[in-house]
Scaffold this motif. Sequence first.
Motif, PDB file in Angstrom:
ATOM      1  N   GLY A  28       0.815  -1.212   0.000  1.00 14.19           N
ATOM      2  CA  GLY A  28       0.000   0.000   0.000  1.00 14.19           C
ATOM      3  C   GLY A  28       0.850   1.265   0.000  1.00 14.19           C
ATOM      4  O   GLY A  28       2.064   1.234  -0.244  1.00 14.19           O
ATOM      5  N   PHE A  29       0.200   2.373   0.327  1.00 14.67           N
ATOM      6  CA  PHE A  29       0.803   3.714   0.293  1.00 14.67           C
ATOM      7  C   PHE A  29       1.249   4.118   1.687  1.00 14.67           C
ATOM      8  O   PHE A  29       0.464   3.936   2.631  1.00 14.67           O
ATOM      9  N   PRO A  30       2.343   4.735   1.858  1.00 14.30           N
ATOM     10  CA  PRO A  30       3.471   5.015   0.959  1.00 14.30           C
ATOM     11  C   PRO A  30       4.620   4.092   1.370  1.00 14.30           C
ATOM     12  O   PRO A  30       5.537   4.515   2.039  1.00 14.30           O
ATOM     13  N   GLY A  92      -3.959  -7.391  -2.353  1.00 11.92           N
ATOM     14  CA  GLY A  92      -3.567  -5.987  -2.336  1.00 11.92           C
ATOM     15  C   GLY A  92      -3.892  -5.347  -1.005  1.00 11.92           C
ATOM     16  O   GLY A  92      -5.026  -5.437  -0.520  1.00 11.92           O
ATOM     17  N   HIS A  93      -2.872  -4.696  -0.422  1.00 15.32           N
ATOM     18  CA  HIS A  93      -3.074  -3.983   0.836  1.00 15.32           C
ATOM     19  C   HIS A  93      -3.438  -2.527   0.535  1.00 15.32           C
ATOM     20  O   HIS A  93      -2.644  -1.804  -0.086  1.00 15.32           O
ATOM     21  N   SER A  94      -4.628  -2.110   0.948  1.00 12.00           N
ATOM     22  CA  SER A  94      -5.036  -0.714   0.859  1.00 12.00           C
ATOM     23  C   SER A  94      -4.875  -0.181  -0.570  1.00 12.00           C
ATOM     24  O   SER A  94      -5.568  -0.653  -1.469  1.00 12.00           O
ATOM     25  N   MET A  95      -3.929   0.735  -0.848  1.00 16.10           N
ATOM     26  CA  MET A  95      -3.740   1.169  -2.242  1.00 16.10           C
ATOM     27  C   MET A  95      -3.436  -0.028  -3.147  1.00 16.10           C
ATOM     28  O   MET A  95      -3.850  -0.055  -4.314  1.00 16.10           O
ATOM     29  N   GLY A  96      -2.738  -1.025  -2.603  1.00 15.26           N
ATOM     30  CA  GLY A  96      -2.461  -2.238  -3.394  1.00 15.26           C
ATOM     31  C   GLY A  96      -3.755  -2.945  -3.793  1.00 15.26           C
ATOM     32  O   GLY A  96      -3.821  -3.597  -4.844  1.00 15.26           O
ATOM     33  N   GLY A  97      -4.790  -2.802  -2.950  1.00 20.19           N
ATOM     34  CA  GLY A  97      -6.108  -3.352  -3.298  1.00 20.19           C
ATOM     35  C   GLY A  97      -6.713  -2.604  -4.483  1.00 20.19           C
ATOM     36  O   GLY A  97      -7.348  -3.201  -5.353  1.00 20.19           O
ATOM     37  N   TYR A  98      -6.498  -1.264  -4.523  1.00 15.09           N
ATOM     38  CA  TYR A  98      -7.015  -0.493  -5.670  1.00 15.09           C
ATOM     39  C   TYR A  98      -6.316  -0.973  -6.949  1.00 15.09           C
ATOM     40  O   TYR A  98      -6.937  -1.072  -8.016  1.00 15.09           O
ATOM     41  N   VAL A  99      -5.018  -1.261  -6.809  1.00 14.17           N
ATOM     42  CA  VAL A  99      -4.256  -1.741  -7.977  1.00 14.17           C
ATOM     43  C   VAL A  99      -4.759  -3.131  -8.382  1.00 14.17           C
ATOM     44  O   VAL A  99      -4.940  -3.418  -9.572  1.00 14.17           O
ATOM     45  N   SER A 131      -8.243  16.643  -0.708  1.00 11.49           N
ATOM     46  CA  SER A 131      -7.232  16.538   0.358  1.00 11.49           C
ATOM     47  C   SER A 131      -6.024  15.743  -0.132  1.00 11.49           C
ATOM     48  O   SER A 131      -4.892  16.011   0.270  1.00 11.49           O
ATOM     49  N   ARG A 132      -6.216  14.803  -1.048  1.00 11.77           N
ATOM     50  CA  ARG A 132      -5.045  14.081  -1.595  1.00 11.77           C
ATOM     51  C   ARG A 132      -4.182  15.025  -2.445  1.00 11.77           C
ATOM     52  O   ARG A 132      -2.956  14.986  -2.366  1.00 11.77           O
ATOM     53  N   TYR A 133      -4.825  15.898  -3.248  1.00 11.97           N
ATOM     54  CA  TYR A 133      -4.040  16.840  -4.062  1.00 11.97           C
ATOM     55  C   TYR A 133      -3.226  17.760  -3.155  1.00 11.97           C
ATOM     56  O   TYR A 133      -2.071  18.062  -3.423  1.00 11.97           O
ATOM     57  N   SER A 150       2.011  12.144   9.552  1.00 13.10           N
ATOM     58  CA  SER A 150       0.545  12.150   9.683  1.00 13.10           C
ATOM     59  C   SER A 150      -0.056  10.743   9.647  1.00 13.10           C
ATOM     60  O   SER A 150      -1.161  10.533  10.137  1.00 13.10           O
ATOM     61  N   MET A 151       0.649   9.753   9.102  1.00 19.64           N
ATOM     62  CA  MET A 151      -0.007   8.450   8.878  1.00 19.64           C
ATOM     63  C   MET A 151       0.398   7.345   9.846  1.00 19.64           C
ATOM     64  O   MET A 151      -0.377   6.432  10.102  1.00 19.64           O
ATOM     65  N   THR A 152       1.635   7.395  10.344  1.00 22.18           N
ATOM     66  CA  THR A 152       2.172   6.226  11.060  1.00 22.18           C
ATOM     67  C   THR A 152       1.261   5.761  12.203  1.00 22.18           C
ATOM     68  O   THR A 152       0.932   4.580  12.296  1.00 22.18           O
ATOM     69  N   LYS A 154      -1.779   6.196  12.616  1.00 23.52           N
ATOM     70  CA  LYS A 154      -3.098   5.726  12.168  1.00 23.52           C
ATOM     71  C   LYS A 154      -3.029   4.290  11.636  1.00 23.52           C
ATOM     72  O   LYS A 154      -4.043   3.618  11.514  1.00 23.52           O
ATOM     73  N   PHE A 155      -1.838   3.833  11.277  1.00 26.75           N
ATOM     74  CA  PHE A 155      -1.693   2.460  10.781  1.00 26.75           C
ATOM     75  C   PHE A 155      -1.807   1.434  11.901  1.00 26.75           C
ATOM     76  O   PHE A 155      -2.310   0.331  11.688  1.00 26.75           O
ATOM     77  N   SER A 156      -1.255   1.785  13.087  1.00 28.76           N
ATOM     78  CA  SER A 156      -1.125   0.768  14.128  1.00 28.76           C
ATOM     79  C   SER A 156      -0.907   1.433  15.469  1.00 28.76           C
ATOM     80  O   SER A 156      -0.256   2.478  15.556  1.00 28.76           O
ATOM     81  N   ALA A 183      -2.885   9.595  -8.372  1.00 30.04           N
ATOM     82  CA  ALA A 183      -3.460   8.419  -9.037  1.00 30.04           C
ATOM     83  C   ALA A 183      -4.612   7.856  -8.203  1.00 30.04           C
ATOM     84  O   ALA A 183      -5.668   7.501  -8.745  1.00 30.04           O
ATOM     85  N   MET A 184      -4.433   7.798  -6.875  1.00 26.92           N
ATOM     86  CA  MET A 184      -5.520   7.280  -6.025  1.00 26.92           C
ATOM     87  C   MET A 184      -6.749   8.183  -6.111  1.00 26.92           C
ATOM     88  O   MET A 184      -7.880   7.715  -6.145  1.00 26.92           O
ATOM     89  N   ALA A 185      -6.506   9.519  -6.137  1.00 30.57           N
ATOM     90  CA  ALA A 185      -7.625  10.465  -6.201  1.00 30.57           C
ATOM     91  C   ALA A 185      -8.467  10.234  -7.450  1.00 30.57           C
ATOM     92  O   ALA A 185      -9.684  10.404  -7.439  1.00 30.57           O
ATOM     93  N   LEU A 211      -7.684   4.018   9.197  1.00 31.93           N
ATOM     94  CA  LEU A 211      -7.535   4.660   7.884  1.00 31.93           C
ATOM     95  C   LEU A 211      -8.661   4.249   6.934  1.00 31.93           C
ATOM     96  O   LEU A 211      -9.205   5.078   6.202  1.00 31.93           O
ATOM     97  N   ILE A 212      -8.993   2.956   6.931  1.00 27.45           N
ATOM     98  CA  ILE A 212     -10.142   2.489   6.140  1.00 27.45           C
ATOM     99  C   ILE A 212     -10.978   1.636   7.101  1.00 27.45           C
ATOM    100  O   ILE A 212     -10.635   0.483   7.389  1.00 27.45           O
ATOM    101  N   PRO A 213     -12.057   2.210   7.632  1.00 23.04           N
ATOM    102  CA  PRO A 213     -12.812   1.496   8.668  1.00 23.04           C
ATOM    103  C   PRO A 213     -13.363   0.159   8.155  1.00 23.04           C
ATOM    104  O   PRO A 213     -13.689   0.011   6.976  1.00 23.04           O
ATOM    105  N   GLY A 236      -5.260  -2.997  13.354  1.00 26.16           N
ATOM    106  CA  GLY A 236      -5.431  -1.752  12.618  1.00 26.16           C
ATOM    107  C   GLY A 236      -5.198  -1.906  11.126  1.00 26.16           C
ATOM    108  O   GLY A 236      -5.599  -2.908  10.525  1.00 26.16           O
ATOM    109  N   HIS A 237      -4.481  -0.910  10.552  1.00 23.14           N
ATOM    110  CA  HIS A 237      -4.356  -0.838   9.084  1.00 23.14           C
ATOM    111  C   HIS A 237      -3.176  -1.661   8.537  1.00 23.14           C
ATOM    112  O   HIS A 237      -2.947  -1.651   7.339  1.00 23.14           O
ATOM    113  N   ALA A 238      -2.450  -2.358   9.423  1.00 23.54           N
ATOM    114  CA  ALA A 238      -1.298  -3.138   8.927  1.00 23.54           C
ATOM    115  C   ALA A 238      -1.385  -4.588   9.407  1.00 23.54           C
ATOM    116  O   ALA A 238      -0.529  -5.055  10.157  1.00 23.54           O
TER     117      ALA A 238
HETATM  118  C1  MLT Z   1      -2.863   2.923   1.986  1.00 26.51           C
HETATM  119  O1  MLT Z   1      -2.592   2.439   3.087  1.00 26.51           O
HETATM  120  O2  MLT Z   1      -2.463   2.408   0.928  1.00 26.51           O
HETATM  121  C2  MLT Z   1      -3.649   4.217   1.944  1.00 26.51           C
HETATM  122  O3  MLT Z   1      -4.063   4.563   3.245  1.00 26.51           O
HETATM  123  C3  MLT Z   1      -4.842   4.090   1.035  1.00 26.51           C
HETATM  124  C4  MLT Z   1      -5.617   5.360   0.880  1.00 26.51           C
HETATM  125  O4  MLT Z   1      -5.124   6.433   1.252  1.00 26.51           O
HETATM  126  O5  MLT Z   1      -6.743   5.305   0.353  1.00 26.51           O
END
Ligand code: MLT
Length: 255
Positions: A28-30, A92-99, A131-133, A150-152, A154-156, A183-185, A211-213, A236-238
Motif C-alpha cells: 500500500g501507500f506510501p 492488495g493492501h489498501s492502495m495495493g487493493g485499488y491496484v 485533500s489528496r491533491y 501524519s499516517m504512522t 493511524k496504521f497501528s 493516481a488514487m484520487a 484509515l479504512i474502517p 489496525g491498518h497493517a
Molecule cells: C494505503 O494504506 O495504501 C492508503 O491509506 C490508502 C488510501 O489512502 O486510500
Amino acid sequence: MGKVFVNGSTIFYERVGEGRKPLVLIHGFPLDHTIWAPTAELLLDDFDLILPDLRGFGGSFSSAASYSVADMADDLAALLQTIGVQSAALAGHSMGGYVALAFASKHPYLVESLALVASQIAGDSPEKRESRYQTAREIQEKGASVAADSMTAKFSANPQTQAALREMMLRQNKDGMASALRAMAERADSTPLFSMAEHPFVLIHGDADELIPVERAREARTLRPSAPLFELPGVGHAPMLDAPQQTAAALRSLK
Ligand code: MLT
C-alpha cells in the motif's frame, strides 16, 4: 530478486516460496514490498510469492510525470508476463487493493482470485480527492516526512510497527508518493467490478483500522455474500505486520 523494464518503468520484485500457485502481494501507500515480510515468511510452503514494488516506491521507478492506478496495474501484468507467470492470485493492501481491482478489470484472464487487505472498493469523494491533491503538494514541498508524521500512528497502535512503518515511509521517493496520491484520487469506483466479477474474492480487515474502517469491508460483503470476510479483532491498518499468522491463514484460502 529481479528487475523488469516495462511501460517506461523499472519494476523491482522479489520472488520466493516453494508453492505451485503464484500469489502477488501488492503493498500500500506510501510503502514498499517489505511490509509483507512477516506474513510472506509464513506462506513460503504454500505459494510461489511475487512481491513487487509499485512504480515510484522501493526499487521501482517511472519516467512518466503522471500516471494512474490502472498504469500501476499494467506494470504488474507486464511483470507477470515477462517472468512467465500465466495467471496468479492477487492480494492488495489498501492502495495495493485499488491496484488489484484495476488489474482484475484490465487483465481478467491473468487473475485467479483476489484478496483485499484493509482496502476498499469505492472511489474517493470530491473532498477526499481535494485533500489528496493538497497532501501531494505538501509532500513535494517538504518531503516524505509529511506522510510519515501524519499516517504512522493511524496504521497501528503498536510502537514497534509504527517505528518500522516510519522508517519505510521515510525512505520512499517524494515524487513517487505525490504521483500515487494523484493516481488514487482519480481511480475508478470498483464497486461494479467487485459486484460482478467472476473471480473469487476474500476480504481481510482489522476491526480497529483507523484509515479504512472495517465498515467498508462489511458494506462490500453485502454486495458479494460469497466473499468471506476475515475480521481481525483489535488489528489496525497493517494486518500483515500486526497479525501475520491470521493474515497468512486468511490468504491460504486463495490456494
Ligand atoms: C494505503 O494504506 O495504501 C492508503 O491509506 C490508502 C488510501 O489512502 O486510500
